[in-house]
Design a protein around this motif. Structure first.
Motif, PDB file in Angstrom:
ATOM      1  N   HIS A 196      -0.294   4.053   1.444  1.00 12.31           N
ATOM      2  CA  HIS A 196      -0.451   4.453   3.015  1.00 12.31           C
ATOM      3  C   HIS A 196      -1.400   3.513   3.425  1.00 12.31           C
ATOM      4  CE1 HIS A 196      -3.779   6.682   1.847  1.00 12.31           C
ATOM      5  NE2 HIS A 196      -3.249   7.222   0.835  1.00 12.31           N
ATOM      6  N   LYS A 197      -1.645   3.949   4.760  1.00 14.06           N
ATOM      7  CA  LYS A 197      -2.150   2.861   5.416  1.00 14.06           C
ATOM      8  C   LYS A 197      -3.874   2.816   5.181  1.00 14.06           C
ATOM      9  CE  LYS A 197      -2.677   1.112  10.227  1.00 14.06           C
ATOM     10  NZ  LYS A 197      -2.472   1.253  11.711  1.00 14.06           N
ATOM     11  N   GLU A 198      -4.148   3.993   4.773  1.00 11.51           N
ATOM     12  CA  GLU A 198      -5.500   4.398   4.448  1.00 11.51           C
ATOM     13  C   GLU A 198      -5.895   3.776   2.797  1.00 11.51           C
ATOM     14  OE1 GLU A 198      -4.006   6.595   6.351  1.00 11.51           O
ATOM     15  OE2 GLU A 198      -4.857   5.558   7.945  1.00 11.51           O
TER      16      GLU A 198
ATOM     17  N   TYR B  90       0.962  -1.351  -0.014  1.00 12.59           N
ATOM     18  CA  TYR B  90      -0.071  -0.040   0.105  1.00 12.59           C
ATOM     19  C   TYR B  90       0.935   1.345   0.087  1.00 12.59           C
ATOM     20  CZ  TYR B  90      -3.175  -3.573   1.904  1.00 12.59           C
ATOM     21  OH  TYR B  90      -3.993  -4.579   2.117  1.00 12.59           O
TER      22      TYR B  90
END
Length: 211
Positions: free
Chosen positions: A162-164, A160
């Motif tokens: 980023h995490k979101e 990913y």
């Protein structure tokens, strides 16, 4: 992933099958894991250095601990595991895996390398290989080396921005696959595992190397 252009965020290659075959039997003797993930992850853990002629030498045993800002599942828990077997560390297969990690990362020869040896068991519906979910491990480099899998669907590597974010990369952790992740820049996870045949054992064997 425009904000991360022109960076080696993920490198993939495959290790020669003879090296994988050399290390594969050692996974059949992994000890039980006494921690929260123990029901579905057997594990050994060692810190090593590489000496001349590629010999792997154990460093003093230490507890493995991650801050709870990194690991929300077992953060701030000191976990002590049995070392990798001496026969495994002296094998040409393990030496080749570590040499490949050093070559891909470009780390200094005297740097400590942490090696986790996992057997991830599919025990219930949608068993999570990585119970902490989308995460970083707190290192410069994280490498997943697939060794063996039996009677499972799932367990694919996810990467990913980023995490979101939604995953930008997904791939089966095939035997011999060597996936090097820039742990400072991207996040990773794995898809849940399910048995193909409920009457038989299902598992994924892999090494995770960090530095």
């Amino acid at each position: 992933m425009t904000s991360l252009n022109n960076q080696n965020l993920l490198q993939l290659r495959f290790i020669d099958q003879s090296h994988i075959d050399a290390v594969k039997p050692s996974f059949d003797h992994l000890p039980d894991n006494p921690y929260a993930d123990g029901a579905f992850r057997k594990r050994r853990y060692s810190v090593i250095k590489v000496q001349q002629q590629g010999e792997l030498t154990l460093q003093p045993t230490k507890a493995f601990v991650q801050d709870d800002s990194i690991n929300t599942f077992q953060g701030n828990v000191e976990r002590t595991y049995e070392n990798l077997d001496a026969d495994l560390l002296s094998s040409e297969g393990m030496k080749r895996i570590v040499a490949e990690f050093i070559a891909m990362t470009g780390i200094d020869a005297d740097r400590d390398i942490e090696i986790h040896q996992f057997r991830m068991l599919a025990i219930d519906s949608d068993t999570p290989p990585a119970p902490e979910g989308i995460h970083q491990d707190g290192f410069d480099h994280v490498c997943i080396c697939g060794v063996s899998h039996e009677n499972i669907a799932g367990g694919e590597l996810l990467v990913y921005e980023h995490k979101e974010a939604k995953p930008c990369f997904k791939m089966e952790i095939k035997d011999g696959m060597f996936a090097l992740i820039d742990d400072r820049q991207v996040w990773h996870n794995a898809t849940p595992m399910n048995k193909l045949d409920e009457s038989k054992i299902g598992y994924l064997d892999c090494f995770v190397l960090t530095a």
